[in-house]
Structures are given as structure tokens and as C-alpha cells.
Motif scaffolding. Structure first.
Motif, PDB file in Angstrom:
ATOM      1  N   ARG A 135     -14.695  64.635  23.506  1.00  0.00           N
ATOM      2  CA  ARG A 135     -13.842  65.452  22.630  1.00  0.00           C
ATOM      3  C   ARG A 135     -12.787  64.543  21.972  1.00  0.00           C
ATOM      4  N   THR A 136     -13.293  63.666  21.125  1.00  0.00           N
ATOM      5  CA  THR A 136     -12.435  62.651  20.519  1.00  0.00           C
ATOM      6  C   THR A 136     -11.363  63.256  19.615  1.00  0.00           C
ATOM      7  N   GLY A 137     -11.681  64.330  18.937  1.00  0.00           N
ATOM      8  CA  GLY A 137     -10.675  64.992  18.097  1.00  0.00           C
ATOM      9  C   GLY A 137      -9.525  65.526  18.933  1.00  0.00           C
ATOM     10  N   ALA A 138      -9.837  66.110  20.079  1.00  0.00           N
ATOM     11  CA  ALA A 138      -8.790  66.623  20.968  1.00  0.00           C
ATOM     12  C   ALA A 138      -7.961  65.478  21.535  1.00  0.00           C
ATOM     13  N   ILE A 139      -8.622  64.392  21.909  1.00  0.00           N
ATOM     14  CA  ILE A 139      -7.894  63.236  22.441  1.00  0.00           C
ATOM     15  C   ILE A 139      -6.936  62.691  21.388  1.00  0.00           C
ATOM     16  N   ALA A 140      -7.387  62.595  20.150  1.00  0.00           N
ATOM     17  CA  ALA A 140      -6.520  62.112  19.067  1.00  0.00           C
ATOM     18  C   ALA A 140      -5.331  63.055  18.874  1.00  0.00           C
ATOM     19  N   LEU A 141      -5.566  64.352  18.949  1.00  0.00           N
ATOM     20  CA  LEU A 141      -4.467  65.328  18.837  1.00  0.00           C
ATOM     21  C   LEU A 141      -3.458  65.117  19.956  1.00  0.00           C
ATOM     22  N   TYR A 142      -3.926  64.990  21.176  1.00  0.00           N
ATOM     23  CA  TYR A 142      -3.027  64.789  22.312  1.00  0.00           C
ATOM     24  C   TYR A 142      -2.236  63.487  22.157  1.00  0.00           C
ATOM     25  N   GLU A 143      -2.899  62.450  21.678  1.00  0.00           N
ATOM     26  CA  GLU A 143      -2.188  61.185  21.467  1.00  0.00           C
ATOM     27  C   GLU A 143      -1.098  61.339  20.410  1.00  0.00           C
ATOM     28  N   ARG A 144      -1.358  62.105  19.353  1.00  0.00           N
ATOM     29  CA  ARG A 144      -0.322  62.364  18.333  1.00  0.00           C
ATOM     30  C   ARG A 144       0.877  63.082  18.935  1.00  0.00           C
ATOM     31  N   PHE A 145       0.643  63.839  19.988  1.00  0.00           N
ATOM     32  CA  PHE A 145       1.725  64.553  20.665  1.00  0.00           C
ATOM     33  C   PHE A 145       2.375  63.720  21.766  1.00  0.00           C
ATOM     34  N   GLY A 146       1.983  62.460  21.873  1.00  0.00           N
ATOM     35  CA  GLY A 146       2.621  61.561  22.829  1.00  0.00           C
ATOM     36  C   GLY A 146       1.967  61.486  24.188  1.00  0.00           C
ATOM     37  N   PHE A 147       0.820  62.105  24.357  1.00  0.00           N
ATOM     38  CA  PHE A 147       0.099  61.993  25.627  1.00  0.00           C
ATOM     39  C   PHE A 147      -0.573  60.630  25.692  1.00  0.00           C
ATOM     40  N   ALA A 148      -0.606  60.056  26.877  1.00  0.00           N
ATOM     41  CA  ALA A 148      -1.260  58.763  27.094  1.00  0.00           C
ATOM     42  C   ALA A 148      -2.219  58.887  28.268  1.00  0.00           C
ATOM     43  N   VAL A 149      -3.287  58.126  28.195  1.00  0.00           N
ATOM     44  CA  VAL A 149      -4.265  58.110  29.279  1.00  0.00           C
ATOM     45  C   VAL A 149      -3.577  57.577  30.535  1.00  0.00           C
ATOM     46  N   THR A 150      -3.877  58.216  31.645  1.00  0.00           N
ATOM     47  CA  THR A 150      -3.294  57.824  32.930  1.00  0.00           C
ATOM     48  C   THR A 150      -4.388  57.787  33.985  1.00  0.00           C
ATOM     49  N   GLU A 151      -4.032  57.333  35.152  1.00  0.00           N
ATOM     50  CA  GLU A 151      -4.989  57.288  36.256  1.00  0.00           C
ATOM     51  C   GLU A 151      -5.509  58.705  36.533  1.00  0.00           C
ATOM     52  N   SER A 152      -6.790  58.796  36.773  1.00  0.00           N
ATOM     53  CA  SER A 152      -7.420  60.100  36.955  1.00  0.00           C
ATOM     54  C   SER A 152      -7.021  60.749  38.278  1.00  0.00           C
ATOM     55  N   TRP A 153      -6.776  62.035  38.234  1.00  0.00           N
ATOM     56  CA  TRP A 153      -6.537  62.834  39.435  1.00  0.00           C
ATOM     57  C   TRP A 153      -7.757  63.718  39.714  1.00  0.00           C
ATOM     58  N   ASP A 154      -8.806  63.537  38.906  1.00  0.00           N
ATOM     59  CA  ASP A 154     -10.004  64.355  38.990  1.00  0.00           C
ATOM     60  C   ASP A 154     -11.208  63.422  39.091  1.00  0.00           C
ATOM     61  N   ASP A 155     -12.108  63.682  40.015  1.00  0.00           N
ATOM     62  CA  ASP A 155     -13.222  62.766  40.236  1.00  0.00           C
ATOM     63  C   ASP A 155     -14.454  63.041  39.365  1.00  0.00           C
ATOM     64  N   ARG A 156     -14.354  63.982  38.420  1.00  0.00           N
ATOM     65  CA  ARG A 156     -15.513  64.252  37.565  1.00  0.00           C
ATOM     66  C   ARG A 156     -15.698  63.123  36.551  1.00  0.00           C
ATOM     67  N   ASP A 157     -16.951  62.673  36.427  1.00  0.00           N
ATOM     68  CA  ASP A 157     -17.269  61.629  35.453  1.00  0.00           C
ATOM     69  C   ASP A 157     -16.978  62.141  34.044  1.00  0.00           C
ATOM     70  N   GLU A 158     -16.621  61.216  33.192  1.00  0.00           N
ATOM     71  CA  GLU A 158     -16.415  61.473  31.767  1.00  0.00           C
ATOM     72  C   GLU A 158     -15.182  62.317  31.455  1.00  0.00           C
ATOM     73  N   LEU A 159     -14.291  62.466  32.421  1.00  0.00           N
ATOM     74  CA  LEU A 159     -13.066  63.213  32.203  1.00  0.00           C
ATOM     75  C   LEU A 159     -11.921  62.230  32.000  1.00  0.00           C
ATOM     76  N   VAL A 160     -11.160  62.433  30.941  1.00  0.00           N
ATOM     77  CA  VAL A 160     -10.007  61.595  30.630  1.00  0.00           C
ATOM     78  C   VAL A 160      -8.755  62.369  31.039  1.00  0.00           C
ATOM     79  N   CYS A 161      -7.906  61.751  31.829  1.00  0.00           N
ATOM     80  CA  CYS A 161      -6.657  62.375  32.250  1.00  0.00           C
ATOM     81  C   CYS A 161      -5.519  61.781  31.430  1.00  0.00           C
ATOM     82  N   MET A 162      -4.644  62.656  30.959  1.00  0.00           N
ATOM     83  CA  MET A 162      -3.534  62.232  30.105  1.00  0.00           C
ATOM     84  C   MET A 162      -2.265  62.923  30.552  1.00  0.00           C
TER      85      MET A 162
END
Length: 166
Positions: A135-162
């Protein structure tokens, strides 16, 4: 823009939700799309995992400690977002969804603004979220709002935590 085109964001506590208020339709669309993107397409809500069906059929219970933000076009829900109550100074954003017919109008941004405002009012110091990596569009939106990728708290593959500070 006509009055018909204007969208407002309203907060709903769990007690104000019902399976018939339009929230269920938005959550159903969100979960069906997500399952299809994972390669597990199902025909309708009956084919969804139990926890997702529970959100749709019993939103009062599923979101008992949360606030649901709804974007309304007139009285019709066209977008939603769930904000959890702060725990350990942290709230979480979940289930951001805009009806595809209403995309490109800033509705997701309006919902995010309202979510961050709500988290600040509830004294959350941090807001976090997880999003599927495709969901690259959603990730870009979150980044525009100041969210940054962080260490995962969820063990599901392909999940980006921000996360971001409030």
C-alpha cells in the motif's frame, strides 16, 4: 464545490455505532480489499476471518475502547478510521478507508488530521500504525504526516510499522 461534495468528519464512540449506520459497509469493503490484496479473495463478509466479521457485525464490542472517525458526505459514510485509546502513552490508528468513489478529495488526510487531534486531546504522546508494504500510496500519505518506519511490533510478514510523536 457544492454542498453535496463537502465531506465532514465526525467522531463516534463505540456506543454510538451500529451494524446499520454505514460503518459496517466501509469496514466490509476495507477487509474484503485487504484479503484480496493478500491473495485470499473472498466473495463477501461471511468469508472473512472471525475477528474481522466481529468488527462488521458488532462494532460496539470490537471498538469498545476506541473512537471511530467517519467521513460523511451528507449523511452517507464515505470514509472511516479507528483510533485506539492511549495505552502507555500511545494510540494506534487502524482501518483507514475511503470509498473508492470518493478518493482524491482529501478525505484520508481529513481523517488523519482528526485522528491526530483526537490523540492529542487524549494525551497520547505517540501515534502508531501498521500498513501492508504494497500500500505504497498509504505509506506516502503517512510519511507526509510525519510518520516514520519503526521496529515492528507485529510478526506478520510484509507489514510496515510506523509511528510519530503527537
Amino acid at each position: 464545490m457544492t454542498a453535496q461534495d463537502q465531506v465532514s468528519v465526525v467522531r463516534r464512540s463505540a456506543g454510538d455505532l451500529s451494524a446499520e449506520d454505514g460503518t459496517a459497509a466501509l469496514l466490509t469493503a476495507y477487509h474484503l480489499r485487504t484479503e484480496a490484496e493478500k491473495g485470499r479473495a473472498v466473495a463477501d463478509a461471511d468469508g472473512l476471518p472471525d475477528r474481522y466479521r466481529a468488527e462488521i457485525s458488532e462494532p460496539r464490542t470490537a471498538f469498545a475502547d476506541d473512537v471511530v472517525l467517519l467521513a460523511l458526505s451528507g449523511s452517507t459514510p464515505v470514509g472511516c478510521l479507528v483510533v485506539t485509546g492511549p495505552a502507555d502513552g500511545r494510540s494506534e490508528i487502524k482501518r483507514l478507508w475511503t470509498d473508492p468513489a470518493f478518493r482524491g478529495r482529501g478525505i484520508a488526510s481529513d481523517l488523519l488530521h482528526a485522528a491526530l487531534e483526537h490523540a492529542a486531546e487524549r494525551d497520547a504522546g505517540t501515534v502508531r500504525l501498521s500498513v501492508w508494504k504494497w500500500r505504497t500510496g498509504a505509506i506516502a500519505l503517512y510519511e507526509r504526516f510525519g510518520f516514520a518506519v519503526t521496529e515492528s511490533w507485529d510478526d506478520r510478514d510484509e507489514l510496515v510499522c510506523m509511528e510519530r510523536a503527537v
